[in-house]
Write a protein that holds these residues in place. Sequence first.
Motif, PDB file in Angstrom:
ATOM      1  N   ARG A 139      -4.924   5.111  -4.972  1.00 40.17           N
ATOM      2  CA  ARG A 139      -5.661   6.326  -5.338  1.00 40.17           C
ATOM      3  C   ARG A 139      -4.918   7.091  -6.430  1.00 40.17           C
ATOM      4  NH1 ARG A 139      -7.037   7.270   0.444  1.00 40.17           N
ATOM      5  NH2 ARG A 139      -8.849   5.938   0.744  1.00 40.17           N
TER       6      ARG A 139
ATOM      7  N   ILE B 212      -8.038  -2.826  -8.671  1.00 36.94           N
ATOM      8  CA  ILE B 212      -7.654  -2.906  -7.252  1.00 36.94           C
ATOM      9  C   ILE B 212      -6.522  -1.922  -6.943  1.00 36.94           C
ATOM     10  CG2 ILE B 212      -6.557  -4.406  -5.532  1.00 36.94           C
ATOM     11  CD1 ILE B 212      -8.116  -6.726  -6.726  1.00 36.94           C
TER      12      ILE B 212
ATOM     13  N   GLY C 280       0.845  -1.189   0.000  1.00 40.58           N
ATOM     14  CA  GLY C 280       0.000   0.000   0.000  1.00 40.58           C
ATOM     15  C   GLY C 280       0.878   1.235   0.000  1.00 40.58           C
TER      16      GLY C 280
ATOM     17  N   CYS D   7      -3.669  -5.829   0.140  1.00 38.36           N
ATOM     18  CA  CYS D   7      -3.595  -4.436  -0.324  1.00 38.36           C
ATOM     19  C   CYS D   7      -4.291  -3.548   0.690  1.00 38.36           C
ATOM     20  CB  CYS D   7      -4.290  -4.283  -1.671  1.00 38.36           C
ATOM     21  SG  CYS D   7      -3.470  -5.196  -2.959  1.00 38.36           S
TER      22      CYS D   7
ATOM     23  N   ARG E 154      -7.628   1.630  -6.530  1.00 40.00           N
ATOM     24  CA  ARG E 154      -8.276   1.890  -5.235  1.00 40.00           C
ATOM     25  C   ARG E 154      -7.251   1.908  -4.111  1.00 40.00           C
ATOM     26  NH1 ARG E 154     -12.394  -1.690  -3.286  1.00 40.00           N
ATOM     27  NH2 ARG E 154     -11.897  -3.252  -4.860  1.00 40.00           N
ATOM     28  N   THR E 155      -6.211   1.054  -4.209  1.00 41.88           N
ATOM     29  CA  THR E 155      -5.207   1.001  -3.147  1.00 41.88           C
ATOM     30  C   THR E 155      -4.340   2.256  -3.151  1.00 41.88           C
ATOM     31  OG1 THR E 155      -5.134  -1.382  -3.443  1.00 41.88           O
ATOM     32  CG2 THR E 155      -3.364  -0.406  -2.141  1.00 41.88           C
TER      33      THR E 155
ATOM     34  N   ASN F 176      -5.114   0.285   2.320  1.00 37.45           N
ATOM     35  CA  ASN F 176      -5.093   1.741   2.261  1.00 37.45           C
ATOM     36  C   ASN F 176      -6.114   2.246   3.274  1.00 37.45           C
ATOM     37  OD1 ASN F 176      -4.768   4.371   1.735  1.00 37.45           O
ATOM     38  ND2 ASN F 176      -5.387   4.295  -0.417  1.00 37.45           N
TER      39      ASN F 176
ATOM     40  N   VAL G 262      -8.242  -3.363   0.986  1.00 30.36           N
ATOM     41  CA  VAL G 262      -8.871  -3.202  -0.321  1.00 30.36           C
ATOM     42  C   VAL G 262      -9.081  -4.560  -0.971  1.00 30.36           C
ATOM     43  CG1 VAL G 262      -8.631  -2.178  -2.619  1.00 30.36           C
ATOM     44  CG2 VAL G 262      -7.882  -0.906  -0.588  1.00 30.36           C
TER      45      VAL G 262
ATOM     46  N   GLU H  89      -8.123   0.768   4.776  1.00 25.15           N
ATOM     47  CA  GLU H  89      -8.909  -0.460   4.908  1.00 25.15           C
ATOM     48  C   GLU H  89      -8.293  -1.517   3.996  1.00 25.15           C
ATOM     49  OE1 GLU H  89     -12.512   1.480   4.110  1.00 25.15           O
ATOM     50  OE2 GLU H  89     -12.273   1.414   1.937  1.00 25.15           O
TER      51      GLU H  89
END
Lengths: 273, 271
Positions: B238, B232, B40, B213, B235-236, B215, B219, B217
């Motif tokens: 951003r 994925i 992350g 993964c 989202r990890t 971040n 992911v 939370e």
Amino acid sequence: MTELWRPFAFEFFRNGFLAATLAGGLCGLLGVFIVLRGMSYIGHGLAHAIFGGAVVAFMMQWNFYVGAGLWGFLAAVLINEMARRTTIKADAVIGVVTTASFAVGVAIISRYRRFTRSFDAALFGNVLGVSPQDVVVVAGVTVLVTLMILAFYKHLLFTTFDAETAHVYGVRTTWVETLFALLLAATLIASLQILGVTLIAAALVIPAITARLLTDAFDRLMLLSALIGAGTGALGMLVSFYADAASGATIVLVQAAGFGLALAWRGLRARAA
Amino acid sequence: MSRHAPLVHLENVWFGYGKRPVLRAISLELRPGQFAALVGPSGAGKTTLLRLLLGLLRPTRGRVLVGGQPVEGRPTMPVGYVPQLNAIDWTFPVTVEQVVLMGRLRHAPYWPWYRRQDHERMVELLEQLGIAHLRGRHIRELSGGQQQRVFLARALMADPELLILDEPTSGVDMHTAEQVLHLLAELNRQGKTILISTHDLNTAAAHVPWMFCLNGELVAQGPPEQVLVEEILNRTYRADMVVVHHNGLRLVYQKPHGHSYHDLLADKVPP
């Protein structure tokens, strides 16, 4: 040669010599941990805090060792806890707690001016004030501290090196730090008469950094620092007698000279290599 | 404890410094024999999560179990922990031998020195890690790879089932990072359960069979082939990530921005 033994004819000198040697060694031993933890200022601060405790103990007619000891230990615990629980850095906390405590002593003394003279010795160290009872106390503390450091050597080493990892590997670091604060308070109180409040920090720091220049191994560092502390304590007392100067000051000057020599030796060795 | 009960178990764990939550509703499991990486961006809570497992932090909500027992103060099971190398005081006067023996403290006798069998175990480990010749050296005199091996040896001295390493590949060159991961793979083959944190996705993807993964939370989790997909990763991290397939390898990069330094520093850089 007989000239060198002359001061030993005096009982006050014999007491002072013994006490200075032991106090020097003791400070050298504990100083290793203080220097490595980057807490060189704590000895200076705690000695000032203890001065406050000593004045209060004197006023209340408590035993000096009990009053000053309790006060010093509480100050050390307070410093540790405040530094841990707030975002204030340890050096600033030391500044607040110990200076306020010192101020208590100064305020009381200035209020009752008649004490002022006898507290000169506490500030700058004085061999004349060392009684056989004081020698016994320094000797007792030396034995206690040495035994404790031997018993918890591995825990102290790990905690000083990296406290968090030590915790993970099973060391009770909070306990170890409390024990260390106790040993430090005992050492400062036992050495206060000889070295004086204002000079004791040097006796904690200089032998340790001198030894650090000479070795890279922790066990040798401890032994060397204790020996340098004891040796400079003894030599400083002799110089103090002949120079007719305050014992604390001469001991610190001898230590500073020793540090200078170690620096020079290292410089020479580096150039030779 | 059965063979398949999780060695590490987080149940809906929340943690925050002050009011800002760093970790939100994390639930994950690590089974005996797994080799996994927490990946992350910086600030994702990787180190925080490891510190919760080690008992250096307490969750604000949820439960942390290691070896089936809740972590109170420290894990009850011996855990081999290797901190980030940049957290070490390299000027501290200790030799390789003295550092490695620290790992034995739980088994240590009351007297100040360690037992003969502890020394023998140390020599065995140093030989296994190929650093036996460095035994008497001061820790400052070591290369990055040697430093990592020394602290790994200290962790192994505790005879742990679980090894936790915080960023073992950062601060060392690519070749050394590679060697460290091969060493961990070897230890994993010998039965150690291993959890590392890393921000080096590509090296991790090539060596570690399971990824978490993170971040704030969790992911996603799974083998690199399943986790390293653009959806994925975006989202990890951003950020726009691109996955490139090259000779059977999966390589992750941040998507080129469509601009160069010429656009950003147009007035400073001569065309």
